[in-house]
Design an enzyme around this catalytic site. Sequence first.
Site, mmCIF file in Angstrom:
data_model
loop_
_atom_site.group_PDB
_atom_site.id
_atom_site.type_symbol
_atom_site.label_atom_id
_atom_site.label_comp_id
_atom_site.label_asym_id
_atom_site.label_seq_id
_atom_site.Cartn_x
_atom_site.Cartn_y
_atom_site.Cartn_z
ATOM 1 N N ASP A 60 39.986 75.178 -29.157
ATOM 2 C CA ASP A 60 39.318 73.688 -29.395
ATOM 3 C C ASP A 60 38.156 73.938 -30.327
ATOM 4 O OD1 ASP A 60 38.448 70.662 -28.267
ATOM 5 O OD2 ASP A 60 37.818 72.121 -26.698
ATOM 6 N N LYS A 62 37.551 71.214 -32.802
ATOM 7 C CA LYS A 62 37.137 69.615 -32.826
ATOM 8 C C LYS A 62 37.249 69.500 -34.440
ATOM 9 C CE LYS A 62 35.469 68.618 -27.889
ATOM 10 N NZ LYS A 62 35.810 69.930 -27.794
ATOM 11 N N ASP A 65 36.202 66.331 -41.216
ATOM 12 C CA ASP A 65 36.056 67.028 -42.654
ATOM 13 C C ASP A 65 37.152 65.935 -43.823
ATOM 14 O OD1 ASP A 65 35.115 68.561 -45.081
ATOM 15 O OD2 ASP A 65 34.364 70.374 -43.111
ATOM 16 N N THR A 115 34.464 63.653 -22.572
ATOM 17 C CA THR A 115 34.346 63.560 -21.004
ATOM 18 C C THR A 115 32.793 63.315 -20.256
ATOM 19 O OG1 THR A 115 35.260 65.782 -20.448
ATOM 20 C CG2 THR A 115 36.686 64.386 -19.933
ATOM 21 N N ARG A 176 37.013 68.162 -11.966
ATOM 22 C CA ARG A 176 36.796 69.481 -10.836
ATOM 23 C C ARG A 176 37.409 69.275 -9.200
ATOM 24 N NH1 ARG A 176 34.436 71.292 -14.726
ATOM 25 N NH2 ARG A 176 32.467 70.586 -15.135
ATOM 26 N N GLN A 185 30.071 66.168 -16.401
ATOM 27 C CA GLN A 185 31.002 65.322 -16.821
ATOM 28 C C GLN A 185 30.364 63.886 -16.879
ATOM 29 O OE1 GLN A 185 33.309 66.135 -19.000
ATOM 30 N NE2 GLN A 185 33.253 68.405 -18.474
ATOM 31 N N ARG A 206 34.338 75.952 -16.519
ATOM 32 C CA ARG A 206 33.185 76.576 -15.368
ATOM 33 C C ARG A 206 33.694 77.037 -13.631
ATOM 34 N NH1 ARG A 206 28.429 71.874 -17.127
ATOM 35 N NH2 ARG A 206 30.414 71.632 -18.121
#
Length: 233
Positions: A60, A62, A65, A115, A176, A185, A206
């Site tokens: 991940d 992202k 460029d 998010t 969640r 979030q 998390r």
Amino acid sequence: MAGQLIVGLDVSTRARAEEIVVALGDSVDFYKIGYQCFYGADGFALGKELLRAGKKVFFDLKLLDIDNTVEKGVAAIAATGATMLTIHAYPRTMRAAMRGAAGSGLCVLGVTVLTSMDDNDVREAGYERDAAGLVALRAQQAREAGIGGVVASPHEAEMVRTIMGPKPAIVTPGIRRAGSAMGDQKRAMTPAEALAAGATHLVVARPIVEAPDPGAAARAILAEMAGKRTSFA
């Protein structure tokens, strides 16, 4: 369901990441390596180690460029055998990424709107659209670029599926468990809700990696994905 759950190794040390992988055992076979782990825990080497162990890896990163840099960077990630990689969902960036991934099994994902962002955040960033409108635009551009899928809030998953059709991946963070704290979030859903909305993969960090028992937390989320109720807290 196990293949649809991606656990985010959002930790700062290689030792802690490896502890989590051991704790999760065979219940999880797909891991996300983002900034914190990539830069703080030698995540690139960890990712290659996971791949050698038969796990799937989602880098991940992202990427955004100039076209040549994106193309070469994507090609380097594709060469590892990784399953997924994120880029920002700008049209030129997506087209360059597809050139870099050509001939590989890498699924390139365009990040639409984070998010953690709501309509006010999107407007503050200079877009004359709400969050859903910007996601819709990025999803259409992703379809035109022919990339493997997008990252979007579960709240936009159904809309994205309508725009992109049945095949592309829709990867949803912001997951969640029912009744749990949302943290930062702003557009989150429960596992079952996100899958029902059209998500193909759920990213959970998390709620699993910070749990006292990561294995139990992962099993509880997998149970919710399967539509089962659990008493794990």
